[in-house]
Write an enzyme that holds these catalytic residues in place. Sequence first.
Site, mmCIF file in Angstrom:
data_model
loop_
_atom_site.group_PDB
_atom_site.id
_atom_site.type_symbol
_atom_site.label_atom_id
_atom_site.label_comp_id
_atom_site.label_asym_id
_atom_site.label_seq_id
_atom_site.Cartn_x
_atom_site.Cartn_y
_atom_site.Cartn_z
ATOM 1 N N ARG A 100 0.881 -1.192 0.000
ATOM 2 C CA ARG A 100 0.000 0.000 0.000
ATOM 3 C C ARG A 100 0.905 1.224 0.000
ATOM 4 N NH1 ARG A 100 -5.073 1.542 3.865
ATOM 5 N NH2 ARG A 100 -5.974 0.038 2.426
ATOM 6 N N HIS A 127 -7.821 0.593 -5.932
ATOM 7 C CA HIS A 127 -7.924 -0.226 -4.708
ATOM 8 C C HIS A 127 -8.553 -1.579 -5.087
ATOM 9 C CE1 HIS A 127 -7.850 -1.281 -0.629
ATOM 10 N NE2 HIS A 127 -8.747 -0.466 -0.104
ATOM 11 N N GLN A 130 -10.183 -4.160 -2.461
ATOM 12 C CA GLN A 130 -11.445 -3.704 -1.867
ATOM 13 C C GLN A 130 -12.628 -4.132 -2.729
ATOM 14 O OE1 GLN A 130 -12.096 -1.851 1.096
ATOM 15 N NE2 GLN A 130 -14.191 -2.410 0.576
ATOM 16 N N ASP A 224 -17.318 6.892 0.027
ATOM 17 C CA ASP A 224 -15.966 6.818 0.585
ATOM 18 C C ASP A 224 -15.675 8.159 1.263
ATOM 19 O OD1 ASP A 224 -13.316 6.110 1.114
ATOM 20 O OD2 ASP A 224 -12.613 6.528 -0.925
ATOM 21 N N CYS A 265 -16.288 1.449 1.890
ATOM 22 C CA CYS A 265 -15.052 0.681 2.101
ATOM 23 C C CYS A 265 -14.525 0.845 3.523
ATOM 24 C CB CYS A 265 -13.995 1.096 1.081
ATOM 25 S SG CYS A 265 -13.675 2.865 1.063
ATOM 26 N N ARG A 293 -12.970 -8.574 3.342
ATOM 27 C CA ARG A 293 -11.602 -8.200 2.966
ATOM 28 C C ARG A 293 -10.665 -9.389 3.234
ATOM 29 N NH1 ARG A 293 -9.940 -3.286 2.537
ATOM 30 N NH2 ARG A 293 -8.532 -4.344 1.117
HETATM 31 N N1 NVA Z 1 -10.041 6.880 -0.680
HETATM 32 C C1 NVA Z 1 -9.577 6.394 0.601
HETATM 33 C C2 NVA Z 1 -9.822 4.930 0.735
HETATM 34 C C3 NVA Z 1 -9.479 4.351 2.079
HETATM 35 C C4 NVA Z 1 -9.699 2.871 2.137
HETATM 36 C C5 NVA Z 1 -8.094 6.720 0.748
HETATM 37 O O1 NVA Z 1 -7.342 6.537 -0.218
HETATM 38 O O2 NVA Z 1 -7.686 7.168 1.829
HETATM 39 N N1 CP Z 2 -11.083 -0.165 3.261
HETATM 40 C C1 CP Z 2 -9.784 -0.133 3.576
HETATM 41 O O1 CP Z 2 -8.887 -0.306 2.734
HETATM 42 O O2 CP Z 2 -9.543 0.103 4.902
HETATM 43 P P1 CP Z 2 -8.131 0.332 5.576
HETATM 44 O O3 CP Z 2 -7.606 1.653 5.086
HETATM 45 O O4 CP Z 2 -8.438 0.343 7.055
HETATM 46 O O5 CP Z 2 -7.208 -0.783 5.206
#
Ligand code: NVA
Ligand code: CP
Length: 312
Positions: A100, A127, A130, A224, A265, A293
């Site tokens: 990530r 993502h 997800q 989101d 998510c 997940r």
């Molecule tokens: N759009 C959000 C998703 C978190 C799972 C981010 O990138 O922070």
């Molecule tokens: N939905 C998701 O990716 O959550 P986290 O950021 O907690 O991993």
Amino acid sequence: MKDLLHTADLSRPDVDLILSTAAEFAEDPLRAHSSLAHRTVAIYMTKPSTRTRLASETAVAHLGGTPIFIRGDELQLGRGETISDTARIISGFASALIVRTYAQSDVDELGRAASIPVINALTDDDHPTQLLADWLTIQETFGTDITGRKFVYLGDGNNMSHAWLIMGAIMGAHVVAATPEGKWAPDLIVVAKAKEIALETGATIEVTHDPESAAKDASVLYTDVWMSMGDPESERLEKTKVLMPFAVNAELMNLTVSDSIFMHCLPAHRGEEVAAEVIDGPRSVVWREALHRRTTIQSLLYHLVRGEIKVR
Ligand code: NVA
Ligand code: CP
């Protein structure tokens, strides 16, 4: 396919395989408890995570392997070692790498340089893992016949909106992204890619700036956070104002079909992108979605390590 770097890498048969095995892992988490025995999976994250980290570490443990979690500041990568040298070293120790980070190009480079499967666990642009959990939850709710159903994402045209459009295209669905115009609309290249995939799958891809018309007769309203990880704080006020009409509240939910669900998510901010009465209400499937997940990452790891995912 060695890696899962982009949602668009997945073909429909890949998704069907991953979701059917994931459903089995939901029933019995330990049904392949020695498939990663005596092996490790590296999980490298330069952004925070609650679900993806817990899901990934638990998935590896259920497959009999050992997860090695590495924070962004813990590798020599931060001190000038190259991405390709890092990928080569991790490939010598681990059976897969879950990553990530911010730039999609960094994940792409890790995928090219590593000899082991690399899984994108969120970038600024995408993502994919997800969406596997989301579609397992959708199929559990509505079955696999989604004819006449509309799947609507509302809010920021961010990584989640991109993954939503692309996966909807792969699944042959009528998918909608309802976002502000301009800066916070989905990337036009991603929309074009979704439309290209839709030509093969019969999906309908729609981008609109009208939340009410999007929500009308929808089967799913998805949203989101308004401020994603890495978004500049200086934009918060302006962005919040522009996104306000896209907040999922009871009025928007009332425009949907009678068996509709709410998805997110997570993490969620009640009173911003979603009203508490919606996310904590009877139509919300967010907790099941979050549990998936683990089942979907477990399935993805299981099949990728066995080389069973085919190139699109
Ligand atoms: N759009 C959000 C998703 C978190 C799972 C981010 O990138 O922070
Ligand atoms: N939905 C998701 O990716 O959550 P986290 O950021 O907690 O991993």
